[in-house]
Design a protein around this motif. Structure first.
Motif, mmCIF file in Angstrom:
data_model
loop_
_atom_site.group_PDB
_atom_site.id
_atom_site.type_symbol
_atom_site.label_atom_id
_atom_site.label_comp_id
_atom_site.label_asym_id
_atom_site.label_seq_id
_atom_site.Cartn_x
_atom_site.Cartn_y
_atom_site.Cartn_z
ATOM 1 N N THR A 303 -10.760 26.794 -12.386
ATOM 2 C CA THR A 303 -10.141 27.972 -11.783
ATOM 3 C C THR A 303 -10.687 28.204 -10.374
ATOM 4 O O THR A 303 -9.924 28.517 -9.442
ATOM 5 C CB THR A 303 -10.389 29.217 -12.652
ATOM 6 N N MET A 304 -11.988 28.028 -10.206
ATOM 7 C CA MET A 304 -12.600 28.204 -8.885
ATOM 8 C C MET A 304 -12.005 27.239 -7.870
ATOM 9 O O MET A 304 -11.682 27.623 -6.742
ATOM 10 C CB MET A 304 -14.111 27.993 -8.983
ATOM 11 N N ARG A 305 -11.843 25.985 -8.250
ATOM 12 C CA ARG A 305 -11.322 24.986 -7.331
ATOM 13 C C ARG A 305 -9.925 25.359 -6.836
ATOM 14 O O ARG A 305 -9.585 25.113 -5.673
ATOM 15 C CB ARG A 305 -11.274 23.617 -8.017
ATOM 16 N N VAL A 306 -9.124 25.940 -7.720
ATOM 17 C CA VAL A 306 -7.742 26.277 -7.357
ATOM 18 C C VAL A 306 -7.660 27.584 -6.573
ATOM 19 O O VAL A 306 -6.858 27.708 -5.642
ATOM 20 C CB VAL A 306 -6.865 26.342 -8.624
ATOM 21 N N TYR A 307 -8.505 28.557 -6.910
ATOM 22 C CA TYR A 307 -8.415 29.875 -6.282
ATOM 23 C C TYR A 307 -9.300 30.017 -5.045
ATOM 24 O O TYR A 307 -9.221 31.038 -4.347
ATOM 25 C CB TYR A 307 -8.772 30.963 -7.303
ATOM 26 N N ARG A 308 -10.118 29.036 -4.740
ATOM 27 C CA ARG A 308 -11.030 29.138 -3.598
ATOM 28 C C ARG A 308 -10.258 29.346 -2.295
ATOM 29 O O ARG A 308 -9.140 28.854 -2.119
ATOM 30 C CB ARG A 308 -11.894 27.877 -3.488
ATOM 31 N N ALA A 309 -10.868 30.090 -1.434
ATOM 32 C CA ALA A 309 -10.374 30.324 -0.066
ATOM 33 C C ALA A 309 -9.047 31.065 0.002
ATOM 34 O O ALA A 309 -8.491 31.237 1.093
ATOM 35 C CB ALA A 309 -10.278 29.012 0.704
ATOM 36 N N GLY A 310 -8.533 31.506 -1.152
ATOM 37 C CA GLY A 310 -7.262 32.213 -1.149
ATOM 38 C C GLY A 310 -6.201 31.530 -1.977
ATOM 39 O O GLY A 310 -5.132 32.101 -2.222
ATOM 40 N N GLY A 311 -6.479 30.297 -2.417
ATOM 41 C CA GLY A 311 -5.524 29.569 -3.250
ATOM 42 C C GLY A 311 -5.243 28.193 -2.692
ATOM 43 O O GLY A 311 -4.522 28.045 -1.704
ATOM 44 N N HIS A 312 -5.840 27.151 -3.321
ATOM 45 C CA HIS A 312 -5.740 25.791 -2.799
ATOM 46 C C HIS A 312 -4.967 24.934 -3.800
ATOM 47 O O HIS A 312 -5.389 24.771 -4.942
ATOM 48 C CB HIS A 312 -7.159 25.231 -2.598
ATOM 49 N N THR A 313 -3.848 24.382 -3.369
ATOM 50 C CA THR A 313 -2.965 23.647 -4.282
ATOM 51 C C THR A 313 -3.299 22.160 -4.383
ATOM 52 O O THR A 313 -2.646 21.434 -5.132
ATOM 53 C CB THR A 313 -1.497 23.792 -3.842
ATOM 54 N N LYS A 314 -4.311 21.712 -3.680
ATOM 55 C CA LYS A 314 -4.609 20.276 -3.643
ATOM 56 C C LYS A 314 -4.861 19.691 -5.031
ATOM 57 O O LYS A 314 -4.557 18.525 -5.291
ATOM 58 C CB LYS A 314 -5.821 20.007 -2.750
ATOM 59 N N ASP A 315 -5.426 20.472 -5.949
ATOM 60 C CA ASP A 315 -5.811 19.908 -7.233
ATOM 61 C C ASP A 315 -4.638 19.421 -8.074
ATOM 62 O O ASP A 315 -4.840 18.676 -9.041
ATOM 63 C CB ASP A 315 -6.648 20.915 -8.026
ATOM 64 N N ALA A 316 -3.428 19.815 -7.738
ATOM 65 C CA ALA A 316 -2.264 19.273 -8.447
ATOM 66 C C ALA A 316 -2.014 17.822 -8.059
ATOM 67 O O ALA A 316 -1.264 17.107 -8.733
ATOM 68 C CB ALA A 316 -1.029 20.118 -8.153
ATOM 69 N N MET A 317 -2.667 17.365 -6.990
ATOM 70 C CA MET A 317 -2.372 16.039 -6.458
ATOM 71 C C MET A 317 -3.014 14.914 -7.245
ATOM 72 O O MET A 317 -2.576 13.771 -7.161
ATOM 73 C CB MET A 317 -2.824 15.946 -5.002
ATOM 74 N N TYR A 318 -4.080 15.193 -7.999
ATOM 75 C CA TYR A 318 -4.758 14.111 -8.711
ATOM 76 C C TYR A 318 -3.810 13.449 -9.708
ATOM 77 O O TYR A 318 -3.647 12.220 -9.711
ATOM 78 C CB TYR A 318 -5.995 14.641 -9.433
ATOM 79 N N LEU A 319 -3.185 14.258 -10.544
ATOM 80 C CA LEU A 319 -2.249 13.706 -11.525
ATOM 81 C C LEU A 319 -0.996 13.184 -10.839
ATOM 82 O O LEU A 319 -0.501 12.096 -11.169
ATOM 83 C CB LEU A 319 -1.889 14.768 -12.563
#
Length: 396
Positions: A303-319
């Motif tokens: 959750t932290m990785r996705v919500y950091r800095a205001g909302g970071h969508t990069k984590d959807a890119m791994y899959l």
């Protein structure tokens, strides 16, 4: 005697003004330190407050930026990308110029709603097909974390350094490093350095695949890219992250180190990005993972990785990146040129063209995960299968 062009000879076939634009973009990209700029320095403290029930919305703090974003924006504006003479470079470097401008805007808006909007513009959202794939993986994979022992930051650093030293035996001039820091969360690569949190605790069965991911992919392609006449292949062309992450996860598969927990984690990142973009709060996204059995600490980290800095969508890119790489292989694509540097899969035709024109050099390093005894068989199976769960190894 080798007839391959030296870096100097290859570079001389491009206009000096074009190379100057490339070098300037690379220098700016290298000094941006984007990931560090959006990584909370107090993630561990906020995790303990959150898990203790003292807050529903962590108050993340970020490091001071080394350069004012307004100054960076002015520098980017001064780069004459419209004057590029080579058509292929005009396409590649023009896109990189736009990406850098967006990243600087994101740094300037850390913590605000604009950051989330810019992140979605830069890294994309979650389409129905990706959401469906993630839902299927979450439903079918075991939620339990690894039952193996764990290693601390110093032990992981030693393993990473040993891997780096193996590459230095091949090329003594390899300029990549690993270090333990007290101001990062988890493990990440920034430029030519692997950064390890001093509080890192990594399952033993994840040490080698994680090193293949970070060192064997991210740092190896950095070395290969820096050795090119086009220096942006070292710092990364526009949109390179998705292909890099997909390639890095493929490296985990190649050495038999993709666990069910890890693959499920990548799917959960997709679902968390989707929830965040749909308006769910930090607490709501965290609770959604806890309800399906995700342990509280991994649930917080995701959750932290996705919500950091205001909302970071990069984590959807791994899959998404992994699925794209597998589709590329399924259609007869190869991996060799993807190690020439850091670039997006959709730019492979442009990179291939530059290579065929003799403007690029062969990779300085071959990733060790490509040489693993079982790599070829595992990669071929990954390309053939329609069931990603068959790529995981319980006892890896």
């Amino acid at each position: 005697m080798s007839t391959e062009p030296t870096a100097q000879e290859a570079a001389q076939t491009l206009a000096p003004a074009d190379l100057a634009v490339d070098h300037t973009l690379s220098l700016l990209s290298g000094t941006l330190r984007f990931l560090l700029g959006i990584t909370p320095v107090n993630a561990d403290e906020e995790r303990e407050r959150f898990l203790a029930g003292d807050t529903d919305e962590p108050a993340f703090v970020y490091r001071d930026l080394e350069t004012d974003p307004a100054v960076l924006a002015a520098q980017i504006d001064q780069i004459p990308v419209d004057d590029l003479q080579d058509e292929t470079l005009h396409h590649l470097l023009g896109a990189k110029h736009r990406e850098l401008a967006l990243q600087v805007q994101m740094l300037a808006s850390r913590g605000g709603t604009e950051f989330r909007e810019l992140s979605a513009e830069l890294y994309g959202a979650v389409d129905p097909e990706l959401r469906s794939a993630a839902d299927g993986l979450v439903a079918r994979l075991d939620a339990r974390s690894s039952r193996s022992g764990r290693v601390d930051a110093a032990t992981f650093l030693a393993a990473a350094q040993e891997e780096i030293d193996r590459y230095r035996e091949i090329d003594a001039d390899v300029s990549i490093h690993a270090e333990v820091r007290d101001d990062v969360s988890g493990v990440l690569v920034e430029g030519d350095t692997l950064l390890i949190s001093d509080r890192a605790s990594i399952p033993e069965n994840r040490v080698r695949p994680l090193i293949m991911h970070e060192v064997g992919t991210h740092l190896v392609t950095q070395v290969n890219g820096v050795g090119q006449p086009l220096k942006t292949l070292g710092t990364g062309l526009a949109g390179y992250d998705e292909t890099q992450e997909g390639l890095a996860v493929l490296g985990e598969i190649a050495v038999g180190g993709l666990t069910p927990f890890r693959l499920r984690q990548l799917a959960l990142r997709v679902l968390t990005v989707d929830r965040m973009l749909s308006g769910a709060s930090f607490r709501e996204s965290f609770d959604a993972m806890r309800e399906i059995g995700v342990p509280e600490r991994p649930a917080f980290t995701t959750t932290m990785r996705v919500y950091r800095a205001g909302g970071h969508t990069k984590d959807a890119m791994y899959l998404r990146g992994l699925l794209d790489i597998l589709a590329h292989l399924r259609e007869g694509g190869r991996l060799d040129r993807l190690f020439l540097g850091k670039f997006a899969l959709h730019d492979l035709p442009h990179v291939r063209e530059l290579d065929e024109r003799g403007l690029l050099r062969p990779p300085r390093l071959t990733s060790h995960w490509l040489l693993d005894p079982g790599a070829t068989e595992r990669i071929e199976h990954a390309a053939r299968t329609n069931d990603l769960t068959t790529l995981t190894q319980e006892s890896a």
